[in-house]
Design an enzyme around this catalytic site. Structure first.
Site, PDB file in Angstrom:
ATOM      1  N   GLY A  51      49.630   8.390  46.780  1.00  0.00           N
ATOM      2  CA  GLY A  51      48.465   7.879  46.066  1.00  0.00           C
ATOM      3  C   GLY A  51      48.580   6.387  45.819  1.00  0.00           C
ATOM      4  O   GLY A  51      48.264   5.906  44.745  1.00  0.00           O
ATOM      5  N   HIS A  52      49.034   5.665  46.855  1.00  0.00           N
ATOM      6  CA  HIS A  52      49.182   4.222  46.740  1.00  0.00           C
ATOM      7  C   HIS A  52      49.294   3.594  48.129  1.00  0.00           C
ATOM      8  O   HIS A  52      49.388   4.299  49.131  1.00  0.00           O
ATOM      9  CB  HIS A  52      50.417   3.853  45.906  1.00  0.00           C
ATOM     10  CG  HIS A  52      51.710   4.282  46.523  1.00  0.00           C
ATOM     11  ND1 HIS A  52      52.271   5.516  46.262  1.00  0.00           N
ATOM     12  CD2 HIS A  52      52.535   3.669  47.395  1.00  0.00           C
ATOM     13  CE1 HIS A  52      53.401   5.623  46.946  1.00  0.00           C
ATOM     14  NE2 HIS A  52      53.578   4.520  47.647  1.00  0.00           N
ATOM     15  N   ALA A  53      49.280   2.281  48.152  1.00  0.00           N
ATOM     16  CA  ALA A  53      49.554   1.485  49.351  1.00  0.00           C
ATOM     17  C   ALA A  53      50.546   0.408  48.937  1.00  0.00           C
ATOM     18  O   ALA A  53      50.805   0.211  47.745  1.00  0.00           O
ATOM     19  CB  ALA A  53      48.268   0.862  49.891  1.00  0.00           C
ATOM     20  N   ARG A  98      48.354   6.003  51.326  1.00  0.00           N
ATOM     21  CA  ARG A  98      48.942   7.283  51.699  1.00  0.00           C
ATOM     22  C   ARG A  98      48.947   8.247  50.542  1.00  0.00           C
ATOM     23  O   ARG A  98      49.125   7.860  49.385  1.00  0.00           O
ATOM     24  CB  ARG A  98      50.357   7.108  52.258  1.00  0.00           C
ATOM     25  CG  ARG A  98      51.505   6.977  51.285  1.00  0.00           C
ATOM     26  CD  ARG A  98      51.711   5.633  50.601  1.00  0.00           C
ATOM     27  NE  ARG A  98      51.451   4.465  51.396  1.00  0.00           N
ATOM     28  CZ  ARG A  98      52.365   3.809  52.099  1.00  0.00           C
ATOM     29  NH1 ARG A  98      53.611   4.156  52.030  1.00  0.00           N
ATOM     30  NH2 ARG A  98      52.022   2.749  52.795  1.00  0.00           N
TER      31      ARG A  98
END
Length: 135
Positions: A51-53, A98
């Site tokens: 839940g981040h990049a 992702r």
């Protein structure tokens, strides 16, 4: 479709032996020197991770055991990649969102990262990620 410069599966060399297989990640297997290694395990059913990049960091994900799905987004396209073989890993370049989900029982996700942990490198809000990609 996300292009293979942003996200791609890489086969990890596998040495077959009657006593069991051995896979090796060394110079040239992935396009960076790993500065951090971590792994996810005992992920409860229905849970998601990621839940981040990252602004700069690259990562290489491997399903050492079991399986899970990796949802990757580049701002224009989304793709779901199932990892379920320990001799294949997923290279995720910088600025790719992702999410990991659908972890099977007993799954283990190993991550090789190009940099040590740096909170300022994370983009944790999808709208911020989209704003960055829309520039």
């Amino acid at each position: 479709m996300i292009n293979n410069k942003e996200v791609r599966l890489i086969e990890i060399p596998k040495i077959h032996d009657r006593r069991g297989n051995l896979s090796v990640i060394e110079g040239g297997t992935i396009p960076f020197v790993s500065k951090r290694v971590y792994y996810l395990y005992d992920v409860p059913s229905g849970s998601t991770r990621g839940g981040h990049a990252h602004k700069e960091q690259k990562e290489f994900l491997i399903a050492l055991s079991g399986s899970f799905d990796v949802i990757v987004k580049n701002g224009d396209f989304e793709e779901i990649i199932t990892l379920n073989k320990p001799n294949y890993g997923l290279l995720i370049e910088k600025e790719i969102w992702r999410e990991l989900e659908n972890f099977s029982s007993g799954s283990v996700c190993l991550v090789l990262a190009s940099d040590e942990f740096d909170e300022t490198d994370y983009i944790r809000d999808y709208s911020d990620f989209k704003s960055l990609k829309d520039r």
